[in-house]
Design an enzyme around this catalytic site. Sequence first.
Site, PDB file in Angstrom:
ATOM      1  N   GLU A  48      -5.176  -8.671  -0.380  1.00 20.67           N
ATOM      2  CA  GLU A  48      -6.036  -8.398   0.672  1.00 20.67           C
ATOM      3  C   GLU A  48      -7.558  -8.036   0.225  1.00 20.67           C
ATOM      4  OE1 GLU A  48      -4.662  -5.071   3.287  1.00 20.67           O
ATOM      5  OE2 GLU A  48      -2.411  -5.673   2.953  1.00 20.67           O
ATOM      6  N   TYR A  97     -11.787  -4.279  -0.076  1.00 19.62           N
ATOM      7  CA  TYR A  97     -12.429  -4.713   1.194  1.00 19.62           C
ATOM      8  C   TYR A  97     -14.041  -4.638   0.903  1.00 19.62           C
ATOM      9  CZ  TYR A  97      -8.198  -5.668   3.851  1.00 19.62           C
ATOM     10  OH  TYR A  97      -6.929  -5.896   4.397  1.00 19.62           O
ATOM     11  N   GLU A 100       0.890  -1.447   0.052  1.00 20.65           N
ATOM     12  CA  GLU A 100       0.080   0.083   0.042  1.00 20.65           C
ATOM     13  C   GLU A 100       0.911   1.240  -0.013  1.00 20.65           C
ATOM     14  OE1 GLU A 100      -3.029  -0.131   3.090  1.00 20.65           O
ATOM     15  OE2 GLU A 100      -4.183  -1.812   2.057  1.00 20.65           O
TER      16      GLU A 100
END
Length: 507
Positions: free
Chosen positions: A307, A251, A176
């Site tokens: 992720e 997410y 990130e």
Amino acid sequence: MNASAKAIINLDVEGPVISRHLYGHFAEHLGRCIYGGFYVGEDSDIPNSGGIRLDVVEALRALNIPNLRWPGGCFADEYHWMDGIGPRSERPSMVNTHWGNVEENNHFGTHEFMALCELLGAEPYINGNVGSGTVKEMSDWVEYLTRDGDSPMVRLRKANGREEPWKVPFWGIGNEAWGCGGNMSAQHYADEARRYATYCRDHGGNKLYRIAAGASDDDYAWTETLMKAVNCLGCAKEPRGYFQGLTFHYYTVPGPWSDKGSALEFDLDDYYATMVKAARVEELIAGHAAVMDCYDPKKKVGLILDEWGTWWNVEPGTNPGFLYQQNTMRDALVASVHFDAFHRHADRLVMANIAQTVNVLQAMILTDPDSGALVLTPTYHVFEMNSGHQDAASLRVDVKSEGTTRAVGENELDTFSVSASTKDGRALVSLTNLDADAPLEVDLDLRGRTVAGVTGRILTADVLNAHNSADATGVEVADLDGLTVDGGVLRVSIPAHSFVTVDLELA
């Protein structure tokens, strides 16, 4: 009228292979994922090997866990690996500034992680420190782990008790970088990624798969900047080999970031909003893949979603920085929808890592800090039921449905999701009914191969927020009876909010 669907599957027409690495996992130094999750210490009453909790290992081995990403996440860009080697009593402590501002003793470091991977039978995916580290630090870590001979790092490894080098294929070049990994611009990070990748060497027979830290959500411009770093637009050249893969993170967060909602207390509007967000992962995979195709039409560079998963408010009474949340039937359906999307994009998507494996976010396993009990979550069962897709050839599924779309705000949600694959004389079909209240009748028109036998399994519960705890089991897998093939057609009745797998023995 009840919802219905017909799905045509040509069992003899194989598509891209579904990499087993799409079923990868993620373990960060965050909350009780490492300490109290994977690692309990050698003095614990819980059965362990070198401090690694053996019931966790056994549960994950049952999933055929293919890889494990470590040490982060945001933690990776403040972790200095040299602090986590040598005698544990001599390792300096550190402050985990990202996750709870707790002090860590570094007792779980490189050797412990590699021992964990060996116990799991999983390939290690190590994320290097670009944000606060140096090129030399990461280069030395690669040498320490993977080189044989008599170099300085090899001598240090041997002094710490490991004679032979390990195989460590996957290396993340930071994490990130647009945020916690350094707040860099895309161009600045692309330049750094090429520099770091240059000094991450292949040693001996260990060939590195270097992974550039990619975009958040739909930041396609970040992906394009990384692709420009390895190739020119529309040209026929092979991409330059600075990195072999790039990531993006997504997410499922249906609410605002400041109040993501409860893992356990939600209504139907919350549920359907969650499913809309989960289904969007396919749009994002396709978007990043389209950008990559412009610079890499032969698909030499892999796309990696390292992720993903649901992110709720932490459970009441727990440390806000530990990201501990319960896991319900809703979470299981989020996982099943993601896997169907992964299977459909197996030509470009080569790895995915759920966040995270134990005690954090959408975990496979929860460990009770008081009783020591181990709890398998509904999401765990989706991974286990789907394990037959690993390294299988994807099968195209053509669907015609009626009554399986639902308006959710300004969006439209298809409440039926399906994917299929074949290997070793068998086929596996995964089917999800996202409708919270109504059952679904599906006719599977199976063509091209004779079906000699069929068995089914189902994951469901009476209520959407059913979950498992140390005290009670609310969601578990059951056999799905009454399945027969008549004239090449198999009818599957799927109850509301359920996940089903059908295993076909092919003649």
